[in-house]
Design a protein around this motif. Structure first.
Motif, PDB file in Angstrom:
ATOM      1  N   LYS A 184       0.827  -1.194   0.000  1.00 57.77           N
ATOM      2  CA  LYS A 184       0.000   0.000   0.000  1.00 57.77           C
ATOM      3  C   LYS A 184       0.874   1.262   0.000  1.00 57.77           C
ATOM      4  O   LYS A 184       0.625   2.216  -0.735  1.00 57.77           O
ATOM      5  CB  LYS A 184      -0.913   0.001   1.229  1.00 57.77           C
ATOM      6  N   VAL A 185       1.919   1.235   0.823  1.00 63.49           N
ATOM      7  CA  VAL A 185       2.841   2.369   0.887  1.00 63.49           C
ATOM      8  C   VAL A 185       3.546   2.554  -0.452  1.00 63.49           C
ATOM      9  O   VAL A 185       3.705   3.675  -0.938  1.00 63.49           O
ATOM     10  CB  VAL A 185       3.868   2.161   2.020  1.00 63.49           C
ATOM     11  N   VAL A 186       3.977   1.442  -1.055  1.00 62.42           N
ATOM     12  CA  VAL A 186       4.667   1.509  -2.351  1.00 62.42           C
ATOM     13  C   VAL A 186       3.748   2.097  -3.422  1.00 62.42           C
ATOM     14  O   VAL A 186       4.144   2.979  -4.189  1.00 62.42           O
ATOM     15  CB  VAL A 186       5.145   0.110  -2.779  1.00 62.42           C
ATOM     16  N   ALA A 187       2.508   1.631  -3.457  1.00 62.61           N
ATOM     17  CA  ALA A 187       1.576   2.063  -4.504  1.00 62.61           C
ATOM     18  C   ALA A 187       1.326   3.565  -4.454  1.00 62.61           C
ATOM     19  O   ALA A 187       1.474   4.275  -5.458  1.00 62.61           O
ATOM     20  CB  ALA A 187       0.263   1.302  -4.364  1.00 62.61           C
ATOM     21  N   ILE A 188       0.956   4.070  -3.289  1.00 56.27           N
ATOM     22  CA  ILE A 188       0.591   5.486  -3.197  1.00 56.27           C
ATOM     23  C   ILE A 188       1.826   6.381  -3.265  1.00 56.27           C
ATOM     24  O   ILE A 188       1.796   7.459  -3.873  1.00 56.27           O
ATOM     25  CB  ILE A 188      -0.220   5.742  -1.895  1.00 56.27           C
ATOM     26  N   SER A 189       2.944   5.938  -2.681  1.00 57.43           N
ATOM     27  CA  SER A 189       4.148   6.774  -2.647  1.00 57.43           C
ATOM     28  C   SER A 189       4.798   6.877  -4.017  1.00 57.43           C
ATOM     29  O   SER A 189       5.200   7.961  -4.448  1.00 57.43           O
ATOM     30  CB  SER A 189       5.150   6.218  -1.627  1.00 57.43           C
ATOM     31  N   PHE A 190       4.930   5.743  -4.705  1.00 51.40           N
ATOM     32  CA  PHE A 190       5.574   5.772  -6.012  1.00 51.40           C
ATOM     33  C   PHE A 190       4.737   6.550  -7.019  1.00 51.40           C
ATOM     34  O   PHE A 190       5.260   7.322  -7.835  1.00 51.40           O
ATOM     35  CB  PHE A 190       5.815   4.346  -6.505  1.00 51.40           C
ATOM     36  N   SER A 191       3.417   6.389  -6.951  1.00 49.78           N
ATOM     37  CA  SER A 191       2.539   7.126  -7.864  1.00 49.78           C
ATOM     38  C   SER A 191       2.660   8.624  -7.633  1.00 49.78           C
ATOM     39  O   SER A 191       2.765   9.414  -8.585  1.00 49.78           O
ATOM     40  CB  SER A 191       1.084   6.684  -7.654  1.00 49.78           C
ATOM     41  N   ALA A 192       2.652   9.035  -6.369  1.00 45.07           N
ATOM     42  CA  ALA A 192       2.778  10.454  -6.045  1.00 45.07           C
ATOM     43  C   ALA A 192       4.130  10.994  -6.494  1.00 45.07           C
ATOM     44  O   ALA A 192       4.230  12.129  -6.987  1.00 45.07           O
ATOM     45  CB  ALA A 192       2.589  10.664  -4.543  1.00 45.07           C
ATOM     46  N   ALA A 193       5.184  10.186  -6.338  1.00 44.03           N
ATOM     47  CA  ALA A 193       6.527  10.612  -6.739  1.00 44.03           C
ATOM     48  C   ALA A 193       6.621  10.805  -8.251  1.00 44.03           C
ATOM     49  O   ALA A 193       7.232  11.766  -8.737  1.00 44.03           O
ATOM     50  CB  ALA A 193       7.559   9.584  -6.277  1.00 44.03           C
ATOM     51  N   VAL A 194       6.022   9.903  -9.003  1.00 45.65           N
ATOM     52  CA  VAL A 194       6.043  10.008 -10.472  1.00 45.65           C
ATOM     53  C   VAL A 194       5.284  11.252 -10.926  1.00 45.65           C
ATOM     54  O   VAL A 194       5.738  12.000 -11.803  1.00 45.65           O
ATOM     55  CB  VAL A 194       5.437   8.747 -11.111  1.00 45.65           C
ATOM     56  N   ILE A 195       4.125  11.496 -10.319  1.00 39.51           N
ATOM     57  CA  ILE A 195       3.325  12.666 -10.687  1.00 39.51           C
ATOM     58  C   ILE A 195       4.097  13.951 -10.382  1.00 39.51           C
ATOM     59  O   ILE A 195       4.084  14.902 -11.162  1.00 39.51           O
ATOM     60  CB  ILE A 195       1.979  12.649  -9.936  1.00 39.51           C
ATOM     61  N   ALA A 196       4.790  13.978  -9.246  1.00 42.91           N
ATOM     62  CA  ALA A 196       5.588  15.149  -8.885  1.00 42.91           C
ATOM     63  C   ALA A 196       6.675  15.408  -9.923  1.00 42.91           C
ATOM     64  O   ALA A 196       6.940  16.561 -10.300  1.00 42.91           O
ATOM     65  CB  ALA A 196       6.210  14.954  -7.505  1.00 42.91           C
ATOM     66  N   ASP A 197       7.304  14.341 -10.403  1.00 41.04           N
ATOM     67  CA  ASP A 197       8.354  14.493 -11.405  1.00 41.04           C
ATOM     68  C   ASP A 197       7.776  14.984 -12.732  1.00 41.04           C
ATOM     69  O   ASP A 197       8.395  15.796 -13.431  1.00 41.04           O
ATOM     70  CB  ASP A 197       9.071  13.157 -11.600  1.00 41.04           C
ATOM     71  N   VAL A 198       6.596  14.497 -13.068  1.00 47.04           N
ATOM     72  CA  VAL A 198       5.926  14.952 -14.295  1.00 47.04           C
ATOM     73  C   VAL A 198       5.654  16.452 -14.225  1.00 47.04           C
ATOM     74  O   VAL A 198       5.867  17.190 -15.203  1.00 47.04           O
ATOM     75  CB  VAL A 198       4.602  14.181 -14.511  1.00 47.04           C
ATOM     76  N   ILE A 199       5.212  16.927 -13.067  1.00 51.04           N
ATOM     77  CA  ILE A 199       4.949  18.355 -12.890  1.00 51.04           C
ATOM     78  C   ILE A 199       6.241  19.158 -13.055  1.00 51.04           C
ATOM     79  O   ILE A 199       6.254  20.224 -13.680  1.00 51.04           O
ATOM     80  CB  ILE A 199       4.325  18.617 -11.512  1.00 51.04           C
ATOM     81  N   ALA A 200       7.328  18.636 -12.490  1.00 46.97           N
ATOM     82  CA  ALA A 200       8.616  19.332 -12.573  1.00 46.97           C
ATOM     83  C   ALA A 200       9.078  19.469 -14.022  1.00 46.97           C
ATOM     84  O   ALA A 200       9.568  20.523 -14.442  1.00 46.97           O
ATOM     85  CB  ALA A 200       9.674  18.593 -11.750  1.00 46.97           C
ATOM     86  N   VAL A 201       8.908  18.403 -14.801  1.00 48.49           N
ATOM     87  CA  VAL A 201       9.420  18.380 -16.177  1.00 48.49           C
ATOM     88  C   VAL A 201       8.480  19.083 -17.146  1.00 48.49           C
ATOM     89  O   VAL A 201       8.906  19.885 -17.987  1.00 48.49           O
ATOM     90  CB  VAL A 201       9.667  16.924 -16.625  1.00 48.49           C
TER      91      VAL A 201
END
Length: 512
Positions: A184-201
């Motif tokens: 559960k931690v992996v699913a929500i954390s990794f998804s949030a991290a990817v979205i954050a990187d998309v916003i940055a780029v």
């Protein structure tokens, strides 16, 4: 409540990760963008100054130091890197005011960057992500358990935004924050991290943190050659950890008001900037210069290493909003460059491997300081963007990890958290007498299928509740713990850190 709306459902996890990635990740990206612009302004301010303008810069820096001190009094848990605060929040030791921490972190961090304190944005980005995600959970009316899940995902999004490294964001929360694995931690954390990187780029058009890379793979024949460098890096890491606590103690002993102490230090930093501005700030451009332009003087490199360590340790000792992640990488880069020049002088290594030694030493010192080998390797891999260097990075990180274990010194964030908890007990923080924290029994735990009365549990701690597959109960001596159970432990404040470490050892979850 309908099952599809529970925190564990796929739709709920997706919506949570999306909201955290956009809100918390976006906030951390904005913070990174802001500091990058202020770095340009700082370099302009410290260039080509007359004497009257220099006096003005020092005076303004003094006033800005007082402003930062006021922010720290307004939001005490916003100081420093923020990572120990996030760790403390997850174990129930702290209860951050999300709004105050967020405002103080952004404004204080921006001021510190403008003046030039030797602090990084990575730790603050993690706290910004975590505190803003906590605010989201509060607005959505989530439970305390769900709040911690949000906070964890926010921390991952924060690190991803700071470095443009989503995998590192995930590894950070698993290796540094939770020290255990949960789907559960992996699913929500990794998804949030990817979205954050998309916003940055895509949104902010932010380029990678570093623009250099290792163009040549270091041959395995050099591995014995770099082993002494790993030892040197481990010693540098230990020296840095000691300097952080040393200057914290020195700063606390100075008998002046906090406002004045911080203001004087800000003025001092501005004086340093007027003479040598390149040593200020986190050190992004400094690392790039090291990897592409060799500093040939051994004496200059030693002075740079010691002075950067001094500037970072004293900057952190003031409690100003800023982290140590990037300055630590700078220390590693200087150490690697020093060792490369030494080996090159004897003809042991070719010039094409300059950047290899710089980057490998960065991994070594980072591992030595934070004691998270996987995070160190993955982070540098993402920054470098080339998987062909995995073997060399992994070798250096693992060797540094075991050398530091042999040297027997604690990771910096464990040290800082322990000091914060001790300070909290003395009255500078929460006044609760007891604190509760949760531990999920993973597959490597040592207590499954055992009765609680048969477990060698610390006398200073009490198992207050057990959540077994969603069914909560108050255990007794005959209760049997199982893999997957979430155990809530009650402990006195003054014994929180030491007792938590003992509990983790008993449960087989302490891998530090």
């Amino acid at each position: 409540m309908n099952k599809k709306f529970k925190i564990g459902s796929s739709m709920s996890l997706f919506l949570a990760s999306l909201s955290i990635g956009v809100f918390s990740g976006g906030l951390a990206v904005f913070y990174r963008f802001l500091l990058s612009k202020l770095e340009v302004v700082r370099n302009t301010i410290y260039s080509n100054n007359s004497f009257p303008r220099a006096i003005l810069i020092i005076a303004v820096s003094f006033v800005l130091g007082i402003c930062v001190s006021k922010l720290l009094k307004w939001a005490p848990l916003s100081g420093g890197s923020g990572i120990p605060q996030v760790q403390g929040e997850l174990i129930g030791a702290f209860n951050q005011n999300s709004f105050r921490v967020t405002v103080s972190k952004i404004v204080g961090g921006a001021i510190a960057s403008l003046v030039g304190l030797s602090l990084g944005r990575e730790g603050p980005s993690i706290q910004l992500g975590a505190s803003s995600a906590k605010w989201l959970s509060e607005k959505f009316g989530k439970s305390k358990t769900e709040e911690k899940l949000y906070l964890t995902a926010g921390a991952a999004a924060g690190l991803s935004a700071a470095f443009s490294a989503p995998i590192s964001g995930l590894v950070f929360i698993l290796e540094e924050l939770h020290k255990s694995f949960s789907k559960k931690v992996v699913a929500i954390s990794f998804s949030a991290a990817v979205i954050a990187d998309v916003i940055a780029v895509w949104v902010f058009k932010i380029k990678p943190v570093f623009s250099f890379g290792m163009t040549h793979v270091l041959p395995t024949k050099y591995y014995l050659l770099i082993f002494p460098m790993i030892i040197i890096c481990s010693v540098v890491g230990k020296l840095f950890n000691c300097s952080i606590t040393f200057f914290q103690d020195i700063f606390a002993k100075i008998k002046l008001e906090q406002d004045i102490k911080i203001a004087i230090f800000f003025a001092f930093v501005s004086v340093v900037g007027l003479f040598y501005k390149d040593i200020l700030g986190g050190g992004h451009s400094f690392i790039e210069n090291m990897a592409t332009h060799n500093y040939n003087s051994f004496f200059v490199l030693i002075i740079l290493l010691l002075f950067k360590m001094f500037m970072t340790s004293t900057s952190y000792a003031t409690g100003t909003q800023g982290g140590i992640f990037l300055p630590v990488l700078v220390l590693g880069g200087i150490t690697g460059l020093f060792y490369f020049n030494l080996m090159s002088a004897f003809g042991f290594v070719q010039d094409v491997y300059l950047s290899n030694f710089v980057v490998l030493a960065m991994v070594c010192v980072l591992t030595a300081v934070v004691r998270s080998p996987l995070l160190s390797v993955v982070l540098v891999l993402e920054l470098n963007g080339n998987m062909t260097h995995l073997l060399g990075l992994a070798f250096c990180s693992i060797m540094a990890y075991f050398i530091c274990k042999a040297l027997d010194f604690e990771p910096i964030y464990d040290i800082l958290l322990k000091r914060m908890l001790n300070k909290r007990v003395e009255g500078n923080g929460v006044n609760d007498e007891f604190t509760m924290f949760d531990i999920k029994l993973g597959y490597n735990n040592g207590v499954s299928n055992k009765k609680i009365k048969d477990i060698d549990f610390p006398k200073d701690a009490l198992i207050a509740e057990v959540d077994s597959n969603g069914e909560k109960y108050v255990p007794n001596g005959d209760s049997v713990l199982k893999t997957g159970d979430i155990v809530t432990v009650l402990v006195k404040d003054e014994q929180l850190y030491d007792t938590r470490m003992k509990v983790l050892e008993v449960f087989g979850e302490n891998n530090g």
